[in-house]
Write an enzyme that holds these catalytic residues in place. Structure first.
Site, PDB file in Angstrom:
ATOM      1  N   HIS A 123       2.326   4.165   6.620  1.00 56.27           N
ATOM      2  CA  HIS A 123       1.748   3.569   7.643  1.00 56.27           C
ATOM      3  C   HIS A 123       2.306   3.447   9.004  1.00 56.27           C
ATOM      4  CE1 HIS A 123      -0.864   0.175   9.502  1.00 56.27           C
ATOM      5  NE2 HIS A 123      -1.767   0.381   8.415  1.00 56.27           N
ATOM      6  N   ASP A 200       7.852  -1.618   2.097  1.00 61.04           N
ATOM      7  CA  ASP A 200       6.417  -2.122   2.707  1.00 61.04           C
ATOM      8  C   ASP A 200       5.380  -2.367   1.729  1.00 61.04           C
ATOM      9  OD1 ASP A 200       3.709  -2.340   3.786  1.00 61.04           O
ATOM     10  OD2 ASP A 200       3.942  -0.726   4.967  1.00 61.04           O
ATOM     11  N   GLN A 203       0.369  -3.008   0.384  1.00 61.54           N
ATOM     12  CA  GLN A 203      -0.528  -2.464  -0.806  1.00 61.54           C
ATOM     13  C   GLN A 203       0.031  -2.682  -2.294  1.00 61.54           C
ATOM     14  OE1 GLN A 203      -3.605  -1.534   0.032  1.00 61.54           O
ATOM     15  NE2 GLN A 203      -3.497  -1.285   2.185  1.00 61.54           N
ATOM     16  N   LYS A 226      -4.163  -9.414   2.836  1.00 61.42           N
ATOM     17  CA  LYS A 226      -4.491  -8.536   1.763  1.00 61.42           C
ATOM     18  C   LYS A 226      -4.263  -9.024   0.558  1.00 61.42           C
ATOM     19  CE  LYS A 226      -2.894  -4.522   4.730  1.00 61.42           C
ATOM     20  NZ  LYS A 226      -4.047  -3.507   4.942  1.00 61.42           N
ATOM     21  N   CYS A 364      -4.470   4.595   9.849  1.00 63.91           N
ATOM     22  CA  CYS A 364      -3.075   4.210  10.443  1.00 63.91           C
ATOM     23  C   CYS A 364      -2.004   4.857   9.787  1.00 63.91           C
ATOM     24  CB  CYS A 364      -2.678   2.920  10.340  1.00 63.91           C
ATOM     25  SG  CYS A 364      -4.064   1.797  11.060  1.00 63.91           S
TER      26      CYS A 364
HETATM   27  N1  PMP Z   1       1.379  -1.294   5.594  1.00 67.57           N
HETATM   28  C1  PMP Z   1       0.635  -0.789   4.901  1.00 67.57           C
HETATM   29  C2  PMP Z   1       0.843   0.052   3.678  1.00 67.57           C
HETATM   30  C3  PMP Z   1      -0.649  -1.467   5.216  1.00 67.57           C
HETATM   31  O1  PMP Z   1      -1.702  -0.719   4.246  1.00 67.57           O
HETATM   32  C4  PMP Z   1      -0.859  -1.943   6.421  1.00 67.57           C
HETATM   33  C5  PMP Z   1      -2.245  -2.485   6.558  1.00 67.57           C
HETATM   34  N2  PMP Z   1      -3.457  -1.633   6.610  1.00 67.57           N
HETATM   35  C6  PMP Z   1       0.328  -2.335   6.843  1.00 67.57           C
HETATM   36  C7  PMP Z   1       1.597  -2.105   6.648  1.00 67.57           C
HETATM   37  C8  PMP Z   1      -0.020  -3.419   7.966  1.00 67.57           C
HETATM   38  O2  PMP Z   1      -0.375  -4.365   7.672  1.00 67.57           O
HETATM   39  P1  PMP Z   1      -0.873  -5.607   8.994  1.00 67.57           P
HETATM   40  O3  PMP Z   1      -1.908  -4.976   9.933  1.00 67.57           O
HETATM   41  O4  PMP Z   1      -1.510  -6.732   8.179  1.00 67.57           O
HETATM   42  O5  PMP Z   1       0.345  -6.154   9.762  1.00 67.57           O
END
Ligand code: PMP
Length: 406
Positions: A123, A200, A203, A226, A364
């Site tokens: 991401h 990270d 997910q 999430k 993203c």
């Molecule tokens: N890492 C991953 C794998 C994600 O899916 C996301 C959210 N789409 C993020 C980081 C970022 O999370 P946040 O926008 O809540 O900071």
């Protein structure tokens, strides 16, 4: 407790009612999850009758509020099986947690000649902070490629991992592909060359139990929203010695030991990394979400999600021309796909008319899109409240897309 999806759905006001005159079919939990009553009501109660600042007031309300905030840290530590609540830093989100590591650990420990190893399925939250830090420190960002099924190229990983690598920072479950990375093995490999590892877990945290001691990760980041908690809150877990080695990244109230105009000394972790009034209500909401999710039972969550994912995969396989992106042997509840002649945004718009909410775009993860030669994918993601009826409505909508664009 036995897993009863209808009983779970009934706890989610956000899932009730109609969208475009059709039953609301929410298949975007990978972006953000709906909130159970347990979380809504806990935050409501705290705001109505328990709210006060933390770590500052000497009156009972503030002392109680502080206790609730610090108890939230204990709950989150338990959620991650962390050795101590001092390993838990509250942040504004997952992105914020990774930025904390990049700005604090990165600027202290990285120098020219060092490498940070990420993967081709990250991401942007785990790419851009490292690019900025690499620019500032002279360290190099190295990317481990991925294979055609969306799994990590393990041979390349072994080739790229050498003593120049000071940090392996990678996605646990890929949001754009669903790939589950073998993070315990990767942690062993990272440590064997003296590197630290950051996971990270944005997910993975909603879908599997996380044991930071067993995984032996140095850092782990996830987002509250999430895991069925509120927005505006996230978590950085860090090993004690690693957190202690890190300087502050933001200055202000609460992160200090002593301030004079000449010199300031800093509080120990986690306070060192929590400058300013923290997201008190959100931390309490997150802790409630973690407890609520844990109370469903991970084995039951896993079994229900596996069953539904298999059902969804079979349904999608029946749609003419649909191409799945992300078919690694180990994959989580992400269904990313393209369809001939229809842009992902067309797919999403047509599904929306049917009351079905999915994500369309690059998620993203633009480098993933480039890797698979697409500009965007349509993506359906599951939550604990997802049902076969949701998948049937998705499939019916996709058949309409195939008829219109096929
Ligand atoms: N890492 C991953 C794998 C994600 O899916 C996301 C959210 N789409 C993020 C980081 C970022 O999370 P946040 O926008 O809540 O900071």
């Amino acid at each position: 407790m036995t897993f009863n999806v209808q009983a779970i759905r009934a706890q989610f006001p956000g899932l009730q009612g109609l969208a475009n005159g059709k039953p609301f079919t929410y298949l975007d939990s990978g972006a953000t999850a709906q909130k159970p009553l347990a979380v809504i009501e806990r935050m409501d109660r705290f705001l109505r009758s328990e709210y006060g600042t933390v770590h500052r007031g000497l009156y009972a309300r503030s002392v109680d509020s502080t206790r609730a905030y610090e108890q939230a840290r204990v709950s989150v530590a338990r959620f991650l099986t962390a050795p101590d609540e001092k390993n838990i830093v509250f942040t504004m989100g997952c992105t914020d947690a990774i930025n904390l590591v990049a700005w604090s650990w990165g600027r202290k420990h990285l120098k020219r000649g060092d490498r940070v190893l990420i993967t081709g399925m990250e991401h942007h939250a785990n790419i851009v902070p490292w690019q900025i830090t690499a620019e500032l420190t002279g360290a190099e960002l190295v990317v481990c490629p991925i294979l055609d099924d969306g799994s990590l190229d393990m041979e390349a990983f072994d080739r790229l991992l050498d003593s120049r690598v000071k940090l392996v920072s990678l996605i646990h479950v890929a949001n754009s592909l669903g790939t589950i990375n073998p993070v315990k093995l990767l942690a062993q490999k990272a440590h064997a060359v003296g590197a630290k590892i950051l996971l990270d877990a944005a997910q993975s945290a909603p879908h599997m139990p996380l044991d930071v001691v067993d995984l032996d990760c140095d850092f782990l980041a996830f987002a509250g929203h999430k895991v069925y908690g509120p927005t505006g809150i996230g978590v950085l877990y860090g090993k004690s010695d690693v957190l202690e080695s890190m300087p502050p990244w933001r200055g202000g109230g609460e992160m200090i030991e002593k301030v004079t105009f000449e010199k300031t000394t800093f509080a120990p972790p986690p306070a060192r990394f929590e400058a300013g009034t923290p997201p008190i209500v959100e931390a309490i909401g997150l802790a409630t979400a973690c407890e609520w999710l844990g109370s469903l039972g991970w084995a039951d969550i896993h079994a229900a999600e596996r069953d539904l994912y298999a059902y969804a995969e079979a349904k999608l396989a029946e749609i003419p021309g649909l191409r799945r992106i992300g078919t690694a042997a180990e994959r989580s509840t992400v269904l990313s796909f393209t369809m001939p002649n229809a842009h992902a945004s067309d797919i999403s718009s047509i599904l929306d008319l049917e009351g079905v909410a999915i994500r369309a775009g690059h998620h993203c993860a633009q480098p993933v899109m480039q890797r698979f030669g697409v500009t965007a994918t349509a993506r359906a993601t599951l939550g604990v409240y997802s049902t076969r009826e949701d998948i049937d409505r998705l499939a019916a909508g996709l058949r309409k897309v195939a008829e219109l664009f096929g």
